[in-house]
Design a protein around this motif. Structure first.
Motif, mmCIF file in Angstrom:
data_model
loop_
_atom_site.group_PDB
_atom_site.id
_atom_site.type_symbol
_atom_site.label_atom_id
_atom_site.label_comp_id
_atom_site.label_asym_id
_atom_site.label_seq_id
_atom_site.Cartn_x
_atom_site.Cartn_y
_atom_site.Cartn_z
ATOM 1 N N ARG A 166 48.544 11.742 9.974
ATOM 2 C CA ARG A 166 49.187 11.501 11.529
ATOM 3 C C ARG A 166 48.625 12.619 12.402
ATOM 4 O O ARG A 166 48.740 13.777 11.941
ATOM 5 N N THR A 221 48.043 7.375 11.458
ATOM 6 C CA THR A 221 48.984 7.301 12.338
ATOM 7 C C THR A 221 48.751 7.860 13.623
ATOM 8 O O THR A 221 48.287 9.202 13.308
ATOM 9 N N THR A 280 49.864 9.104 17.336
ATOM 10 C CA THR A 280 51.123 8.850 18.317
ATOM 11 C C THR A 280 50.977 10.068 19.412
ATOM 12 O O THR A 280 50.185 11.040 18.974
#
Length: 338
Positions: free
Chosen positions: A253, A279, A281
């Motif tokens: 991530r 991921t 973000t």
């Protein structure tokens, strides 16, 4: 008392070409509002970007959004604090009614107002912390600060530490995981300590060797250049973000927190994202819960980490211009004592 007699206070106002000292009338408070005497304000990097021209901001304005102070007057009984309370306050002031607020993204309220970002020619003149007093409208999140916590430890909670709490929320569970922090400024060093306290194996990457050394005092190990489970970028450098993305292991991530100014795009290979369950973000500002977590974290770790050493001794308000510049590598925050 419920109201304060109208009088004058002093603020350091950014005019676009420099800082001017203005005498500003203290307004009668609206219901739910607070008047706070600013005891210490620390200088966030975003204000440095404003005065350098890298970041657009309202002008003229009272900058400053990272501070600690005491409540000296309240609008009425609905105010979020009482006279005498020592507090820090949120950067954002949401409406609390729009769809974004209702969905939990109050920091991205469709009509958000921001401490230290509003025009000095608007109705909210005393909106920044580089002043003797600041007015906090209804809706501003506040957190009480114990008297045992030094000003230099408390003030950064209002931006740096709270933003770190939001970034760690976005990172998910880090206990037992490898966490790479990119950028060892105030946020990066704070994130190193916070992730370490949550059980992560933390490494920090920064171009400045002194900052990397300093991060090791706050829980980080030497970076080995290997794969990582989580990468959190506070640098905002496109090349650093690209490199961090390339280091993610399966299920990794990437949390972006430092890209708050225009920069070059990075390359993302959709197949690599799919095959590696990656991921990506981002977070911008923070929610009230993060402010409260920030204060609790600093309180719980005050004896373990030398937080005060990260903040330079304050200058008087009239000398604000002298600290609106990058700090030496061993000092991560300049400060002003209005």
């Amino acid at each position: 008392m419920d109201q304060i007699t109208v009088g004058l206070t002093q603020a350091a106002v950014w005019t676009g070409s420099g800082i001017e000292m203005w005498d500003i009338g203290i307004p009668a408070l609206e219901p739910g509002g607070l008047l706070v005497r600013v005891d210490l304000a620390t200088v966030c990097g975003s204000d440095l970007h404003t005065v350098s021209g890298r970041r657009h901001g309202a002008c003229p304005s009272v900058l400053g959004h990272e501070a600690v102070g005491r409540v000296v007057a309240v609008g009425d009984a609905t105010s979020a604090a009482e006279v005498g309370d020592r507090i820090v306050w949120s950067v954002t002031v949401p409406c609390g009614r729009c769809p974004r607020c209702a969905s939990g993204f109050t920091a991205k309220c469709s009509s958000v107002r921001k401490v230290g970002h509003e025009s000095a020619e608007s109705a909210w003149v005393l909106s920044g912390s580089y002043a003797r007093h600041i007015v906090l409208p209804r809706g501003t999140a506040v957190a009480r600060i114990p008297d045992t916590m030094p000003d230099a430890v408390a003030a950064p909670a209002a931006c740096a530490t709270a933003t770190v709490m939001a970034a760690l929320d976005a990172a998910g569970v880090v206990d037992g995981r490898r966490v790479l922090i990119v950028g060892a400024g105030m946020l990066g060093v704070t994130a190193a300590a916070a992730a370490s306290e949550r059980g992560a194996a933390v490494s920090v990457l920064d171009r400045d060797p002194e900052r990397q050394r300093q991060a090791r005092v706050f829980g980080a190990a030497e970076d080995d250049g290997g794969r990582t489970d989580v990468a959190i970028d506070f640098s905002g450098s496109p090349s650093a973000v690209q490199a961090a993305l390339g280091r993610l292991d399966i299920g990794g991530r990437l949390v972006l927190a430092g890209s708050v100014a225009p920069g070059a795009p990075i390359a993302v290979d959709p197949e690599a994202v799919v095959r590696n369950w990656l991921t990506i973000t981002g977070i911008h500002n923070y929610e009230p819960r993060h402010l409260h977590r920030a204060v609790a974290f600093l309180h719980d770790t005050d004896a373990k980490y030398p937080w005060e050493t990260l903040v330079e001794a304050p200058v008087p308000l009239a000398e604000l211009a002298s600290v609106l510049r990058p700090t030496p590598s061993g000092i991560l925050r300049s400060s002003v004592a209005p």
